[in-house]
Design an enzyme around this catalytic site. Structure first.
Site, PDB file in Angstrom:
ATOM      1  N   CYS A  44       0.851  -1.191   0.000  1.00 11.20           N
ATOM      2  CA  CYS A  44       0.000   0.000   0.000  1.00 11.20           C
ATOM      3  C   CYS A  44       0.888   1.242   0.000  1.00 11.20           C
ATOM      4  O   CYS A  44       1.933   1.270   0.634  1.00 11.20           O
ATOM      5  CB  CYS A  44      -0.949   0.101   1.185  1.00 11.20           C
ATOM      6  SG  CYS A  44      -2.064  -1.286   1.340  1.00 11.20           S
ATOM      7  N   ARG A  65       3.664   0.027  -4.998  1.00 13.87           N
ATOM      8  CA  ARG A  65       3.510  -0.596  -3.682  1.00 13.87           C
ATOM      9  C   ARG A  65       2.211  -1.391  -3.567  1.00 13.87           C
ATOM     10  O   ARG A  65       2.012  -2.138  -2.615  1.00 13.87           O
ATOM     11  CB  ARG A  65       3.541   0.475  -2.591  1.00 13.87           C
ATOM     12  CG  ARG A  65       4.817   1.281  -2.569  1.00 13.87           C
ATOM     13  CD  ARG A  65       4.765   2.308  -1.485  1.00 13.87           C
ATOM     14  NE  ARG A  65       4.804   1.693  -0.188  1.00 13.87           N
ATOM     15  CZ  ARG A  65       5.891   1.512   0.556  1.00 13.87           C
ATOM     16  NH1 ARG A  65       7.042   1.927   0.119  1.00 13.87           N
ATOM     17  NH2 ARG A  65       5.823   0.930   1.723  1.00 13.87           N
ATOM     18  N   TRP A  79      -2.995  -2.555  -1.727  1.00 13.98           N
ATOM     19  CA  TRP A  79      -2.721  -3.966  -2.037  1.00 13.98           C
ATOM     20  C   TRP A  79      -3.542  -4.753  -1.026  1.00 13.98           C
ATOM     21  O   TRP A  79      -3.261  -4.715   0.175  1.00 13.98           O
ATOM     22  CB  TRP A  79      -1.230  -4.266  -1.890  1.00 13.98           C
ATOM     23  CG  TRP A  79      -0.865  -5.649  -2.342  1.00 13.98           C
ATOM     24  CD1 TRP A  79      -0.599  -6.055  -3.621  1.00 13.98           C
ATOM     25  CD2 TRP A  79      -0.720  -6.813  -1.516  1.00 13.98           C
ATOM     26  NE1 TRP A  79      -0.303  -7.397  -3.641  1.00 13.98           N
ATOM     27  CE2 TRP A  79      -0.375  -7.889  -2.368  1.00 13.98           C
ATOM     28  CE3 TRP A  79      -0.859  -7.066  -0.161  1.00 13.98           C
ATOM     29  CZ2 TRP A  79      -0.158  -9.168  -1.897  1.00 13.98           C
ATOM     30  CZ3 TRP A  79      -0.646  -8.351   0.311  1.00 13.98           C
ATOM     31  CH2 TRP A  79      -0.295  -9.387  -0.560  1.00 13.98           C
ATOM     32  N   ASN A 108      -1.606   1.399   6.057  1.00  8.86           N
ATOM     33  CA  ASN A 108      -0.752   0.377   5.451  1.00  8.86           C
ATOM     34  C   ASN A 108      -0.366  -0.575   6.572  1.00  8.86           C
ATOM     35  O   ASN A 108       0.086  -0.127   7.623  1.00  8.86           O
ATOM     36  CB  ASN A 108       0.494   1.053   4.854  1.00  8.86           C
ATOM     37  CG  ASN A 108       1.505   0.054   4.325  1.00  8.86           C
ATOM     38  OD1 ASN A 108       1.164  -1.104   4.065  1.00  8.86           O
ATOM     39  ND2 ASN A 108       2.741   0.486   4.154  1.00  8.86           N
ATOM     40  N   GLY A 109      -0.564  -1.876   6.379  1.00  8.40           N
ATOM     41  CA  GLY A 109      -0.214  -2.847   7.414  1.00  8.40           C
ATOM     42  C   GLY A 109      -1.384  -3.778   7.688  1.00  8.40           C
ATOM     43  O   GLY A 109      -2.330  -3.845   6.894  1.00  8.40           O
ATOM     44  N   GLU A 115      16.895 -17.167 -10.117  1.00  8.07           N
ATOM     45  CA  GLU A 115      16.484 -15.773 -10.281  1.00  8.07           C
ATOM     46  C   GLU A 115      15.806 -15.571 -11.653  1.00  8.07           C
ATOM     47  O   GLU A 115      14.772 -14.922 -11.757  1.00  8.07           O
ATOM     48  CB  GLU A 115      17.698 -14.848 -10.127  1.00  8.07           C
ATOM     49  CG  GLU A 115      17.448 -13.394 -10.433  1.00  8.07           C
ATOM     50  CD  GLU A 115      16.381 -12.734  -9.547  1.00  8.07           C
ATOM     51  OE1 GLU A 115      15.948 -13.321  -8.542  1.00  8.07           O
ATOM     52  OE2 GLU A 115      15.973 -11.609  -9.901  1.00  8.07           O
ATOM     53  N   LYS A 162      11.964 -14.333 -12.280  1.00  2.00           N
ATOM     54  CA  LYS A 162      11.653 -13.180 -13.122  1.00  2.00           C
ATOM     55  C   LYS A 162      10.613 -13.564 -14.164  1.00  2.00           C
ATOM     56  O   LYS A 162       9.648 -12.847 -14.393  1.00  2.00           O
ATOM     57  CB  LYS A 162      12.960 -12.728 -13.804  1.00  2.00           C
ATOM     58  CG  LYS A 162      13.133 -11.272 -13.978  1.00  2.00           C
ATOM     59  CD  LYS A 162      13.781 -10.549 -12.826  1.00  2.00           C
ATOM     60  CE  LYS A 162      13.119 -10.782 -11.517  1.00  2.00           C
ATOM     61  NZ  LYS A 162      13.751 -10.180 -10.383  1.00  2.00           N
ATOM     62  N   GLU A 218       7.108 -14.123 -12.576  1.00  7.03           N
ATOM     63  CA  GLU A 218       6.358 -12.982 -12.061  1.00  7.03           C
ATOM     64  C   GLU A 218       5.894 -12.031 -13.154  1.00  7.03           C
ATOM     65  O   GLU A 218       4.825 -11.451 -13.033  1.00  7.03           O
ATOM     66  CB  GLU A 218       7.092 -12.246 -10.936  1.00  7.03           C
ATOM     67  CG  GLU A 218       8.310 -11.473 -11.295  1.00  7.03           C
ATOM     68  CD  GLU A 218       8.976 -10.804 -10.087  1.00  7.03           C
ATOM     69  OE1 GLU A 218       8.307 -10.410  -9.129  1.00  7.03           O
ATOM     70  OE2 GLU A 218      10.212 -10.663 -10.121  1.00  7.03           O
ATOM     71  N   HIS A 225      16.723 -37.210 -11.073  1.00  6.67           N
ATOM     72  CA  HIS A 225      16.116 -37.715  -9.837  1.00  6.67           C
ATOM     73  C   HIS A 225      14.622 -37.413  -9.788  1.00  6.67           C
ATOM     74  O   HIS A 225      14.027 -37.423  -8.718  1.00  6.67           O
ATOM     75  CB  HIS A 225      16.844 -37.141  -8.616  1.00  6.67           C
ATOM     76  CG  HIS A 225      18.291 -37.525  -8.576  1.00  6.67           C
ATOM     77  ND1 HIS A 225      18.716 -38.802  -8.300  1.00  6.67           N
ATOM     78  CD2 HIS A 225      19.416 -36.813  -8.857  1.00  6.67           C
ATOM     79  CE1 HIS A 225      20.031 -38.863  -8.384  1.00  6.67           C
ATOM     80  NE2 HIS A 225      20.482 -37.667  -8.722  1.00  6.67           N
ATOM     81  N   LYS A 234       5.443  -4.203  -4.741  1.00  9.94           N
ATOM     82  CA  LYS A 234       6.902  -4.048  -4.645  1.00  9.94           C
ATOM     83  C   LYS A 234       7.427  -4.254  -3.226  1.00  9.94           C
ATOM     84  O   LYS A 234       8.492  -4.835  -3.033  1.00  9.94           O
ATOM     85  CB  LYS A 234       7.256  -2.635  -5.125  1.00  9.94           C
ATOM     86  CG  LYS A 234       8.738  -2.338  -5.158  1.00  9.94           C
ATOM     87  CD  LYS A 234       9.376  -3.006  -6.332  1.00  9.94           C
ATOM     88  CE  LYS A 234      10.880  -2.780  -6.372  1.00  9.94           C
ATOM     89  NZ  LYS A 234      11.501  -3.770  -7.277  1.00  9.94           N
TER      90      LYS A 234
HETATM   91  O1  M6R Z   1      12.622  -5.322  -0.914  1.00 13.45           O
HETATM   92  P1  M6R Z   1      13.200  -6.699  -0.848  1.00 13.45           P
HETATM   93  O2  M6R Z   1      14.479  -6.826  -1.586  1.00 13.45           O
HETATM   94  O3  M6R Z   1      13.346  -7.179   0.574  1.00 13.45           O
HETATM   95  O4  M6R Z   1      12.139  -7.623  -1.541  1.00 13.45           O
HETATM   96  C1  M6R Z   1      12.298  -9.013  -1.564  1.00 13.45           C
HETATM   97  C2  M6R Z   1      11.386  -9.655  -2.559  1.00 13.45           C
HETATM   98  O5  M6R Z   1      10.048  -9.362  -2.251  1.00 13.45           O
HETATM   99  C3  M6R Z   1      11.670  -9.197  -3.988  1.00 13.45           C
HETATM  100  O6  M6R Z   1      12.988  -9.421  -4.350  1.00 13.45           O
HETATM  101  C4  M6R Z   1      10.729  -9.927  -4.982  1.00 13.45           C
HETATM  102  O7  M6R Z   1      11.038 -11.272  -5.009  1.00 13.45           O
HETATM  103  C5  M6R Z   1      10.843  -9.288  -6.366  1.00 13.45           C
HETATM  104  N1  M6R Z   1       9.538  -8.985  -6.877  1.00 13.45           N
HETATM  105  C6  M6R Z   1      11.511 -10.138  -7.359  1.00 13.45           C
HETATM  106  O8  M6R Z   1      11.584  -9.554  -8.612  1.00 13.45           O
END
Ligand code: M6R
Length: 606
Positions: A2, A27, A76, A100-101, A479, A483, A486, A502, A601
């Site tokens: 949020c 956010r 969010w 927010n929270g 990674e 990517k 997502e 395996h 984010k």
């Molecule tokens: O702000 P942070 O680096 O702690 O966030 C961690 C993850 O939420 C963040 O890296 C998330 O996996 C990304 N969306 C990946 O692209």
């Protein structure tokens, strides 16, 4: 999660709020709303809707709104689905607020203060508004203090009281709020991206303090009634770093920024050819006094930790573990005063990482945080901090923040090896000198984007994909796979190449493309055997390999040649290539690359 903003001053607040909310939208982007204070006081006018800030703009633009004080929110969803009623702000009696929270004891509070019948939404936030209203007898400070003593959970509240026009109040626990004076008023927000165009100085509102802002003044009072002076920080990124700069998506812009971000960091954090963290006050004792290292992080930051682990184990010869911060506390971690815990986070606000860090500290560990956002909660909690200084990262998919963490792990490993006597000064300098070649290698990868775009075409129709690699390449595959998942919504699974037989080999068919990463000289022959295994089961293999390797590969895989740098640093060009792959699949599918469904984010809820 949020995004919150508030402004009181001379400007038309509607425009300040909507422009700020657009910058905070990363956010959370389920719904949005604003509350605008009418000149004569009384109940603020609330405009809100499910959807994006652009939808809210349409709602607001139909009217002539000249108010100069107000608050805004982009959501969010946690409690309650995505609908107009659940959008913030929430108004309850004298109180209008954004939140927010998560308020964990919301059901208990609704019953205790007889709120249930009076609610219009399914949110915990509206219940909190009801509690604030219950305690409000004309003194915002008392009301906030009493309400907060009733709440369990995390929160950043920004509150308007109906009889206090032109004033905005805030209180927080964990969830962030920053505030600033500007030449034409005062403002607050979830983070600096929303206020950077009005000011170069801001402060982080401390937890459990009541913030009061009016058109000219800021007052901060702790829960003992003592006024405290804000600790101002500088916004040290150029304003245009939080704009798209002509790129169709932030993700593309942020990928393009990587070589410069990394080159700048290597310049700033080295002296006389050696890694140097003295400017940030990080002492070598932190590195020499530990017997083991434990990295805690989530998502991409955790993947950066895995690459760091490979390097540290190789050069420091000490146990290095990498823990998913969200699982850390539940697995009886072995940390003590001989442990250096490294918390890695772009936002510095990820609640799981913050809690893991607190837990490790409680058990005696020394702490270091690798953070992008200055003054964030994890940075403040940690004993020492190294900033990656990647500038604002707006796209939900992490790119430059992740690669700057990788580069920082390279420097950190070198400094630790030097401090612990694993490297001589000359070896350390040679290591750093080679590291400085990486930005150019990344530029070469970015220049090859058309070929990667073409490769994206080969996998775009796939339902399932495997990404495989060995050693450090496995963490890069993890990674790359995250990517792709997502931003393109393709199911992609990263697997250690040697593990395929395996179990997962059973899933390989001509409809399951395999992306193989091969950058580590000593693992190459085994990796090539694994590639042959999947090819012989019909998989279309796309190979991302070191240039010298691709030249030797006789199997004729379709692929991309990554410029040669030291094996330890190949993670950086390889990461850039896999980011481009995910980006092109997503944009060619017509998705909103920067705002993938269901994600936000900054993850401030457990
Ligand atoms: O702000 P942070 O680096 O702690 O966030 C961690 C993850 O939420 C963040 O890296 C998330 O996996 C990304 N969306 C990946 O692209």
């Amino acid at each position: 999660m949020c995004g919150i903003i508030g402004y009181t001053g001379k400007r038309k607040v509607r425009d300040v709020l909507l422009d700020g909310l657009e910058l905070l939208e990363y956010r959370g982007y389920d719904s949005a709303g604003v509350a605008l204070v009418d000149e004569k006081g009384g109940e603020p006018s609330v405009y809100k809707c499910a959807g994006r800030v652009a939808d809210l703009r349409k709602v607001c633009q139909e009217k002539e709104l000249a108010q100069t004080c107000g608050i805004g929110h982009t959501r969010w969803a946690t409690h309650g689905g995505v609908c107009d009623e659940n959008a913030h702000p929430h108004r309850f009696g004298q109180v209008t607020l954004v939140h927010n929270g998560i308020i964990e004891n919301y059901e208990e509070l609704a019953a205790k203060y007889h709120l249930t019948e009076k609610l219009h939404s399914q949110t915990d936030s509206e219940i909190a508004a009801g509690v604030f209203d219950w305690f409000y007898k004309g003194d915002p400070y008392d009301c906030i203090k009493q309400t907060v003593s009733e709440l369990k959970g995390t929160f950043a509240f920004v509150i308007l009281f109906a009889d206090k026009p032109d004033k905005i109040y805030s209180v927080r626990n964990v969830s962030p709020i920053v505030a600033a004076k500007t030449p034409e008023g005062t403002m607050l927000a979830s983070d600096v991206t929303a206020i950077g165009r009005y000011t170069k100085k801001y402060f982080v509102v401390p937890e459990y303090h009541v913030l009061e802002i009016d058109k000219e003044n800021i007052t901060l009072t702790d829960f003992n009634g003592k006024q405290t002076e804000p600790e101002y920080l500088d916004i040290d990124f150029a304003l245009n770093m939080s704009e798209k700069g002509g790129f169709p998506f932030y993700m593309e812009k942020e990928m393009a920024e990587q070589p410069k971000v990394i080159a700048d960091m290597l310049e700033e954090k080295t002296k006389d050819g050696l890694p140097d963290f003295s400017k940030e006050g990080v002492p070598d004792e932190l590195f020499t006094d530990c017997e083991n290292v434990c990295v805690v992080a989530c998502g991409s930051a955790m993947h950066a930790g895995l690459a760091g682990q490979s390097m540290m184990k190789k050069f420091l010869h000490i146990p290095v573990t990498v823990e998913l911060a969200s699982e850390f506390m539940y697995n009886d971690p072995v940390v003590d005063e001989k442990t250096l815990v490294i918390a890695v986070s772009q936002s510095g606000e990820t609640i799981d990482t913050l809690e893991a860090l607190k837990y490790a500290k409680k058990h005696g560990a020394k702490s270091l945080a690798v953070i992008n956002v200055k003054g964030s909660s994890i940075a403040r909690e940690s004993g020492a901090v190294l900033y990656t200084n990647a500038g604002p990262e707006i796209a939900v998919a992490s790119t430059k923040a992740y690669t700057s963490q990788l580069a920082l792990f390279c420097l950190l490993t070198a400094r630790m090896a030097y401090a612990r006597g694993n490297f001589t000064a000359d070896e350390t300098r040679a290591f750093v000198q080679d590291l400085k070649k990486v930005p150019t290698a990344m530029e070469q990868v970015l220049a090859g984007k058309d070929r990667i775009h073409h490769i994206a075409g080969r996998i775009i129709e796939a339902k399932d994909i495997f990404m495989i690699g060995r050693g450090m390449d496995y963490s890069i595959a993890m990674e790359g796979s995250l990517k792709l998942k997502e931003v393109s919504y393709i199911h992609s699974e990263a697997y250690a190449s040697g593990e395929l037989k395996h179990g997962p080999l059973a899933l390989i068919t001509e409809h399951t493309p395999v992306v193989a990463v091969a950058t580590q000289g000593r693992l190459l022959s085994k990796e090539i055997s694994n590639i042959r295994e999947v090819k012989s089961r019909g998989a279309d293999v796309v190979l991302f390999a070191k240039q010298s390797v691709i030249a030797e590969e006789k199997e004729g895989c379709f692929g991309f040649a990554l410029p040669d740098v030291r094996d330890e640093f190949m993670c950086l060009p390889a990461a850039a290539a896999l980011q481009l792959l995910a980006y092109y699949v997503s944009s060619d599918k017509g998705f909103d690359v920067d705002k993938p469904r269901n994600l936000a984010k900054v993850v401030t809820v457990e």
